[in-house]
Design a protein around this motif. Structure first.
Motif, PDB file in Angstrom:
ATOM      1  N   GLY A 330       0.941  -1.376  -0.142  1.00  0.00           N
ATOM      2  CA  GLY A 330       0.264  -0.142  -0.070  1.00  0.00           C
ATOM      3  C   GLY A 330       0.921   1.325   0.042  1.00  0.00           C
ATOM      4  N   PHE A 334      -0.702   3.741   4.563  1.00  0.00           N
ATOM      5  CA  PHE A 334      -1.106   2.056   4.840  1.00  0.00           C
ATOM      6  C   PHE A 334       0.112   1.404   4.642  1.00  0.00           C
ATOM      7  N   ILE A 434      -9.693   3.480  10.224  1.00  0.00           N
ATOM      8  CA  ILE A 434      -9.750   3.070   8.799  1.00  0.00           C
ATOM      9  C   ILE A 434      -8.512   2.825   8.038  1.00  0.00           C
ATOM     10  N   PRO A 435      -7.325   3.644   8.593  1.00  0.00           N
ATOM     11  CA  PRO A 435      -5.995   3.063   7.847  1.00  0.00           C
ATOM     12  C   PRO A 435      -5.703   1.602   8.176  1.00  0.00           C
ATOM     13  N   PHE A 437      -7.685  -0.806   8.923  1.00  0.00           N
ATOM     14  CA  PHE A 437      -8.709  -1.657   8.344  1.00  0.00           C
ATOM     15  C   PHE A 437      -7.863  -1.773   6.966  1.00  0.00           C
ATOM     16  N   TYR A 438      -7.625  -0.694   6.244  1.00  0.00           N
ATOM     17  CA  TYR A 438      -7.250  -0.839   4.805  1.00  0.00           C
ATOM     18  C   TYR A 438      -5.920  -1.483   4.726  1.00  0.00           C
ATOM     19  N   PHE A 441      -5.974  -5.263   4.436  1.00  0.00           N
ATOM     20  CA  PHE A 441      -6.270  -5.604   3.096  1.00  0.00           C
ATOM     21  C   PHE A 441      -5.081  -5.801   2.109  1.00  0.00           C
ATOM     22  N   ARG A 442      -3.900  -5.210   2.369  1.00  0.00           N
ATOM     23  CA  ARG A 442      -2.768  -5.358   1.708  1.00  0.00           C
ATOM     24  C   ARG A 442      -1.914  -6.344   2.263  1.00  0.00           C
TER      25      ARG A 442
END
Length: 612
Positions: A330, A334, A434-435, A437-438, A441-442
Motif C-alpha cells: 500500500g 497504509f 480506517i488506515p 482496516f485498509y 487488506f494489503r
C-alpha cells in the motif's frame, strides 16, 4: 395541445432514428459467407507470415552456423535455484526456486518454476547488410562452462564468418544471474546503429487463489536515478517511456523476475495481459522491448536477471535497487503501517516458533490493546447519546412542523452543549481505525511467510478456505463457502447487537443528518458484501477479523458492565449540565448564524403572508 404535439414529434423522431440505425447496422453486418471468407483470409495471412518468418530464420541460421563445439543445453545450480540454459537462442530456459513449491492444478507442493518449457523468451533483433533479419532466439549457440570459487560461468556463442555474438551468464550464490551481452565483428554483418531487445515471459499460475493472483500481478519499473516505483495497477497494464529505466519486473503475487541494466534501458515499452479465464497454467503474459546501442559498432552491455521470492526483509538486504518495493503493502500511511508495525510485530511473534495462525491471533490482541482507548471513547460517546435519547425525542415531538426545523436544530444543539456531548466525536475513533482496516487488506495477501501455510479450515492462509463446496453455477461465490468468512460475519452481527450499534439508528432524525432508516438497512446489507468479498480473499484476513470481532464483543461487554453503566452516565451528564458554560468562538458564531437564519426564515414567511 401544443405540448402534446411536441412530445409526439419527439417520439416519431426517436423511432425514425432507431429504424435508421437498425438499418445501417443490418446493412453493415457481414453475411455468413463474408465472415467465412474473412476468416480464411486471416488464416492465410498468418500462414504467410509464419512461412516468411521460417524462411528468414533459415537464412539467419545459415549465416550463424556452429563452427566447433556441441549444441547442447547446460544445467547449473546453487543453494537457491536450479537453472537450465538452452542452446537454442542461448537463453535461460528454466528456473526452479528450490525452497518453494506451487499449487498447480489443485495439487499442492509441486516444484515451483518461474520459467519452463519456453515460457521465457529473450531476443535480440538486427538486419544484416543483405537485409536478412536476425533473431537470436532462432540461433544455435555453442555452450562452454567454467567454474571459479562460488561462481558458475556459462558462455553461449553464436558464431558467423567474420564475427560472433556471446551471452556470458554468471550464476553466483544469490537469486541473480548476471548476463554480459557482447559481440565481435558485428560491423561486418550489419550497418545498424542499435539492436532491438525483446523480452517476453509467461507468468505461471503458482497460487490457489487464481483471480487474486492476477490482481496482484503486474509489470513494474524504476526510472534511472529514482527510488520510486512505476506501475499501472488500475486499467490497462501497458506503458511506454523514452526516459531511461534501470530495471523492469514481471511481478506475480509472491515472486518476481527482474531484468536490470547497468546503464539503463532506453525507448522502452512494456506491460502485461491476463491469461484466458479457462487457462489455469498461466496467470499473466508479460512483454518488454527496448533498444541497445552499439558501441564502436559492437554489443557490450551488462544486464542481470533476478528470480526473486518477494520477502520484504530479504529484499531490503539483497541490493540497493529497491526491489522490496515490489511488495504491494500500500501507499502512504497504509504501506507505513504494514512495513513498520504489522510486519515487525508479526516477525517478532513468529520468532517464538508458534503456529502462524496463532501468530495472527496474537497480532490481533496486540492491535486491540493499542486501539482499546479509542474503542472506550467510542463506546462512551455512544452511551452518552443513548441516555440523551428521551430528551431528543421530546424535541422531535415539540417541533414536528417543517417550519420549525431551525428551532429544532437549535434546541438539539443546546441539549448537546449542556450535557457536554459532541455528536460528531464518535466519528473520529472510527476514522482513526480506517488506515488499519485498509492496511490489512494489503498485508495478508502479500505476506510470503503465510504462503501455503495451513491452519484449521484453511490449507493456505493467503488464499480462500473452501472445505464447504457448493454448485459452480451459483454466482459470485466460485463454488465454495469460506468458513472463516462465515464465522466473521456471525461475529460481526453479534457485535452490532451487543455494542448497541443498531440502537444508534433508532435516534430521531435530525435536520441535515444522514437518514438513519437507510443506515439501519445498510448495517444488514454490509455483512453480505463483506462475505462476498472475503469468500474469495486471503483466509488469514478473515481469521484476523473473526478474532478481532470476537475480542470486540468481550471488550464491549466489559466496558458496558464494569467500566460504564447508565447510572454513571447520568451522573456525568448532570455534572456537565451543572457546570457554567463557556461559549467558545466557534460555538458563538454557530449560534449567531442559526439565529440569523431563523430570523430570515420568519421574515420570508411574513412576506409570503403579506402577499396573500
Amino acid at each position: 395541445m401544443q405540448q402534446e404535439k411536441s412530445n409526439l414529434n419527439q417520439i416519431i423522431a426517436f423511432v425514425l432514428m432507431g429504424i435508421l440505425l437498425f438499418g445501417l447496422m443490418y446493412y453493415n453486418t457481414p453475411s455468413d459467407e463474408e465472415l467465412e471468407q474473412q476468416k480464411k483470409e486471416l488464416v492465410q495471412k498468418e500462414e504467410e507470415a509464419k512461412a516468411k518468418q521460417a524462411v528468414n530464420s533459415q537464412k539467419a541460421q545459415a549465416i550463424f552456423q556452429p563452427v566447433t563445439g556441441e549444441v547442447k543445453d547446460i544445467e547449473a545450480s546453487n543453494e537457491k535455484m536450479n537453472v537450465k540454459f538452452a542452446s537454442k537462442g542461448g537463453q535461460i530456459e528454466s528456473v526452479q526456486l528450490i525452497s518453494y513449491t506451487t499449487y498447480e492444478k489443485g495439487v499442492k507442493d509441486t516444484p515451483l518454476y518461474l520459467a519452463k518449457d519456453g515460457s521465457n523468451s529473450f531476443n535480440l533483433t538486427f538486419k544484416t547488410k543483405d537485409g536478412v533479419e536476425v533473431n537470436t532466439k532462432d540461433l544455435n549457440f555453442i555452450p562452454s562452462v567454467q567454474k571459479n570459487a562460488s561462481n558458475t560461468i556459462v558462455t553461449m556463442t553464436a558464431a558467423a564468418q567474420g564475427g560472433q555474438i556471446q551471452y556470458v551468464y554468471t550464476l553466483g550464490d544469490s537469486y541473480g544471474i548476471d548476463l554480459e551481452v557482447k559481440s565481435q565483428g558485428l560491423s561486418n554483418m550489419t550497418s545498424d546503429k542499435e539492436v532491438a531487445l525483446s523480452w517476453k515471459m509467461d507468468g505461471f499460475s503458482t497460487e490457489k487463489g487464481h483471480d487474486q493472483e492476477k490482481y496482484w500481478s503486474h509489470t513494474y519499473f524504476q526510472f534511472k536515478g529514482s527510488n520510486d516505483l512505476e506501475y499501472e495497477l488500475f486499467g490497462s497494464d501497458e506503458w511506454e517511456e523514452e526516459e531511461a529505466i534501470s530495471w523492469v519486473a514481471n511481478k506475480q503475487q509472491f515472486f518476481a523476475t527482474v531484468l536490470s541494466s547497468e546503464e539503463g534501458f532506453k525507448n522502452t515499452k512494456g506491460g502485461s495481459l491476463n491469461a484466458d479465464e479457462e487457462d489455469t497454467t498461466f496467470a499473466k503474459h508479460y512483454f518488454f522491448t527496448s533498444r541497445l546501442e552499439l558501441k564502436n559498432a559492437e554489443l557490450n552491455h551488462k544486464l542481470t536477471f533476478d528470480f526473486l521470492p518477494l520477502d520484504y526483509n530479504m529484499l531490503k538486504d539483497y541490493n540497493d535497487k529497491g526491489f522490496q518495493n515490489l511488495i504491494d503493502f500500500g501507499w502512504g500511511i497504509f504501506g507505513g503501517l504494514n512495513k513498520y508495525f504489522f510486519l515487525p510485530v508479526f516477525k517478532f511473534l513468529a520468532n517464538f516458533g508458534i503456529e502462524l495462525g496463532w501468530v495472527i491471533f496474537l497480532l490481533t490482541i496486540v492491535v486491540k490493546l493499542v486501539l482499546s482507548p479509542i474503542m472506550y471513547k467510542q463506546y462512551r460517546q455512544s452511551a452518552l447519546m443513548k441516555v440523551l435519547r428521551p430528551e431528543l425525542n421530546e424535541i422531535n415531538e415539540k417541533f414536528k412542523d417543517s417550519k420549525d426545523a431551525m428551532k429544532k436544530q437549535q434546541a438539539t444543539m443546546e441539549i448537546y452543549r449542556n450535557a457536554g456531548v459532541n455528536p460528531l466525536a464518535g466519528c473520529l475513533p472510527a476514522l482513526l481505525q480506517i488506515p488499519i482496516f485498509y492496511a490489512l487488506f494489503r498485508f495478508f495477501p502479500n505476506l510470503i511467510d503465510l504462503r501455503g501455510v495451513s491452519f484449521l479450515f484453511a490449507e493456505d492462509l493467503t488464499a480462500y478456505d473452501d472445505i464447504i463446496k457448493i454448485p459452480e453455477w451459483i454466482p459470485v461465490l466460485d463454488g465454495h463457502l469460506s468458513v472463516f468468512a462465515l464465522l466473521y460475519i456471525v461475529a460481526m452481527m453479534v457485535y452490532f447487537k451487543v455494542s448497541g450499534s443498531m440502537d444508534n439508528f433508532q435516534m430521531p432524525q435530525q435536520e441535515g443528518m444522514p437518514n438513519m432508516e437507510f443506515m439501519k438497512y445498510m448495517m444488514y446489507i454490509m455483512p453480505i458484501f463483506f462475505f462476498i468479498f472475503l469468500n474469495n480473499y486471503a483466509s488469514g484476513l478473515s481469521w484476523y477479523y473473526l478474532v478481532s470481532n470476537t475480542i470486540n464483543i468481550f471488550i464491549v461487554l466489559y466496558i458496558k458492565k464494569v467500566m460504564i453503566n447508565e447510572e454513571k452516565i447520568h451522573q456525568i451528564i448532570a455534572a456537565n449540565k451543572a457546570k457554567p458554560k463557556k461559549e467558545g468562538k466557534f460555538s458563538s458564531r454557530m449560534q449567531d448564524m442559526m439565529k440569523k437564519a431563523q430570523e430570515m426564515q420568519e421574515q420570508q414567511e411574513q412576506m409570503k403572508k403579506n402577499r396573500k
